[in-house]
Design an enzyme around this catalytic site. Structure first.
Site, PDB file in Angstrom:
ATOM      1  N   TYR A 141       0.857  -1.186   0.000  1.00 32.44           N
ATOM      2  CA  TYR A 141       0.000   0.000   0.000  1.00 32.44           C
ATOM      3  C   TYR A 141       0.890   1.231   0.000  1.00 32.44           C
ATOM      4  CZ  TYR A 141      -3.365   3.496   1.716  1.00 32.44           C
ATOM      5  OH  TYR A 141      -4.155   4.608   1.871  1.00 32.44           O
ATOM      6  N   ASP A 236       9.079   2.920  -0.203  1.00 33.74           N
ATOM      7  CA  ASP A 236       8.043   3.577   0.576  1.00 33.74           C
ATOM      8  C   ASP A 236       8.304   3.195   2.031  1.00 33.74           C
ATOM      9  OD1 ASP A 236       5.837   4.340   1.984  1.00 33.74           O
ATOM     10  OD2 ASP A 236       4.376   3.583   0.531  1.00 33.74           O
ATOM     11  N   LYS A 264       4.122   9.289   8.743  1.00 31.35           N
ATOM     12  CA  LYS A 264       3.859   8.740  10.074  1.00 31.35           C
ATOM     13  C   LYS A 264       4.843   9.267  11.143  1.00 31.35           C
ATOM     14  CE  LYS A 264       0.800   5.328   8.279  1.00 31.35           C
ATOM     15  NZ  LYS A 264       0.764   4.473   7.121  1.00 31.35           N
TER      16      LYS A 264
HETATM   17  C1  LIG Z   1       0.164   4.956   5.713  1.00 31.37           C
HETATM   18  C2  LIG Z   1       0.941   4.654   4.494  1.00 31.37           C
HETATM   19  C3  LIG Z   1       0.952   5.511   3.384  1.00 31.37           C
HETATM   20  C4  LIG Z   1       0.042   6.689   3.270  1.00 31.37           C
HETATM   21  O1  LIG Z   1       0.298   7.672   4.198  1.00 31.37           O
HETATM   22  P1  LIG Z   1      -0.900   8.701   4.571  1.00 31.37           P
HETATM   23  O2  LIG Z   1      -0.255   9.673   5.486  1.00 31.37           O
HETATM   24  O3  LIG Z   1      -1.973   7.858   5.183  1.00 31.37           O
HETATM   25  O4  LIG Z   1      -1.349   9.298   3.280  1.00 31.37           O
HETATM   26  C5  LIG Z   1       1.815   5.231   2.350  1.00 31.37           C
HETATM   27  N1  LIG Z   1       2.617   4.161   2.389  1.00 31.37           N
HETATM   28  C6  LIG Z   1       2.630   3.312   3.422  1.00 31.37           C
HETATM   29  C7  LIG Z   1       3.575   2.162   3.424  1.00 31.37           C
HETATM   30  C8  LIG Z   1       1.772   3.509   4.493  1.00 31.37           C
HETATM   31  O5  LIG Z   1       1.743   2.624   5.489  1.00 31.37           O
END
Ligand SMILES: *Cc1c(COP(=O)(O)O)cnc(C)c1O
Length: 424
Positions: A141, A236, A264
């Site tokens: 994701y 990511d 995060k």
């Molecule tokens: C949470 C998450 C996102 C998206 O971040 P948001 O601040 O919710 O837009 C992207 N990549 C990963 C791996 C995530 O866990």
């Protein structure tokens, strides 16, 4: 109002009653509790209940909720105003810290969320290479970016609909999806379309369909193929950044991506994201280069204050050995309880991240993850919650441990989780 009343009215005014789908508890067959206060390791609900929290705001609360140092940093920043619309010194301080901690981060651009970070990194990779194709891995994701909502795990997976409505087919066609940990599929893809690939984007430790661990040599293989074909490798690290190590998975594994998306933890609980990477690529971002990217509130002084304080605490405390010790206590207890009960289980862990799959291991990819029992997870979740322990409300999400979890919290959680498994 109690949670039930709040949720009923929210459902009339907010789609599904929530501002992010996984919060609805849809996959565990329940209605969510509403939180009125969070402190340390605990959430306090609008119903007067108290939960030991292993979701930790989905990662940011690595030092626990409402940490006094982070709160004070935000309070100090607040005295000077909430948003300036000009550069501010805290943005530079944040960039210095990211540059110092994250191996690939020669230059940094702040955003307001992880989604913006991955979206911008993809655009940058396309602008830099002049190519259109993107490669991702099933179950990873990367936020709700159009091109990346293809077999996207977590929220998307939980609702049994990996591909979102509203994503143009012509866009999705530019995204090639590969199974994680599959060396053969990876090599085949590169031999067929290697020269057309703008970027490979991946969670180096996928943490949005439960937790998957990269097999030995897999990240290295991706790195080598990207370098050979001139494709940009994007990690990511929105979850893994500052979580597996101060420098994220790239520090832990020694594999350096070209670009990296962060989020995060760098917000310390405020809305923040960032993308960073090699200077040669980052210099293509506007106003220096031709890849447009912007944000009215990007680098917001309150968010920078919270994030900078979190990163300083990470440098001062180096919390990773302690976090790992705590997570392992839970993982051992859960695994032992399932063995004693004779229930198949696989509990992958990476530092303070872990997830529980009710099936035999190993779980190597999204397909294996989907094969775990959601029904068993649902019961396990419900009895943990009834016992005062809040774990991920979906079998495709992971649990997080924070520095605020005391030994007492862990003892209590082990007891409740063990009992929850015994009762399955
Ligand atoms: C949470 C998450 C996102 C998206 O971040 P948001 O601040 O919710 O837009 C992207 N990549 C990963 C791996 C995530 O866990």
């Amino acid at each position: 109002m109690n949670s039930d009343e709040l949720f009923s009215e929210s459902q009339i005014l907010i789609p599904g009653g929530v501002n992010s789908p996984v919060r609805a508890f849809g996959n565990v067959g329940g209605r969510p509790f509403f939180t009125k206060r969070a402190q340390g390791s605990r959430l306090y609900s609008c119903d007067g209940s108290e939960y030991i929290d292993f979701v930790c705001s989905w990662g940011p609360a690595i030092f626990g909720h409402n940490h006094p140092r982070i709160r004070k940093a935000v309070e100090r920043a607040l005295e000077n105003g909430t948003s300036f619309g000009t550069p501010c010194p805290a943005e530079l301080e944040m960039a210095r810290l990211i540059n110092k901690l994250v191996p690939c981060a020669e230059m940094v651009r702040m955003t307001n969320s992880g989604t913006e970070a991955t979206m911008s990194a993809i655009r940058l990779a396309r602008g830099y290479t002049g190519r259109d194709r993107i490669v991702k891995f099933a179950g990873c994701y990367h936020g709700h970016v159009d091109s990346l909502l293809v077999k996207a795990g977590s929220g998307a997976m939980t609702f049994g609909n990996p591909d979102s409505a509203g994503v143009p087919k012509s866009l999705a066609e530019l995204t090639t999806v590969l199974p994680f940990n599959d060396f053969g599929a990876l090599e085949k893809c590169f031999s067929e379309i290697g020269e057309e690939i703008a970027a490979v984007i991946m969670e180096p430790y996928p943490a949005n369909m439960g937790l998957l661990l990269p097999e030995k040599g897999f990240l290295k293989k991706v790195r080598e193929l990207c370098s050979a074909c001139g494709a940009v490798l994007i990690f990511d690290e929105v979850i893994t950044g500052f979580r597996l190590a101060a420098g994220g998975a790239q520090e832990l594994t020694g594999i350096k991506p070209d670009l990296c998306a962060l989020g995060k933890i760098i917000g310390g609980g405020l809305p923040v994201g960032a993308f960073c990477g090699r200077r040669e690529i980052m210099e293509n971002v506007s106003p220096l280069g031709k890849v447009y990217q912007a944000g009215t509130l990007s680098g917001n002084p309150l968010a920078m204050a919270a994030g900078v304080e979190s990163l300083k605490m990470i440098i001062e405390e180096n919390p990773y050995a302690e976090l790992e010790r705590k997570a392992e206590i839970l993982v051992s207890a859960i695994t032992l309880a399932a063995k004693e009960k004779g229930i198949p289980i696989c509990v992958p862990r990476a530092n303070s991240l872990f997830s529980v799959f009710f099936r035999e291991g190993p779980v190597r990819n999204a397909e294996d993850a989907i094969g775990a029992s959601s029904q068993v997870y649902k019961k396990y979740f419900a009895s943990a919650l009834a016992g005062g322990v809040y774990i991920a409300p979906s079998p495709f999400e992971i649990c997080f441990v924070s520095m605020a979890h005391s030994n007492g919290d862990l003892d209590k959680a082990c007891e409740v989780l063990t009992e929850s498994i015994r009762k399955l």
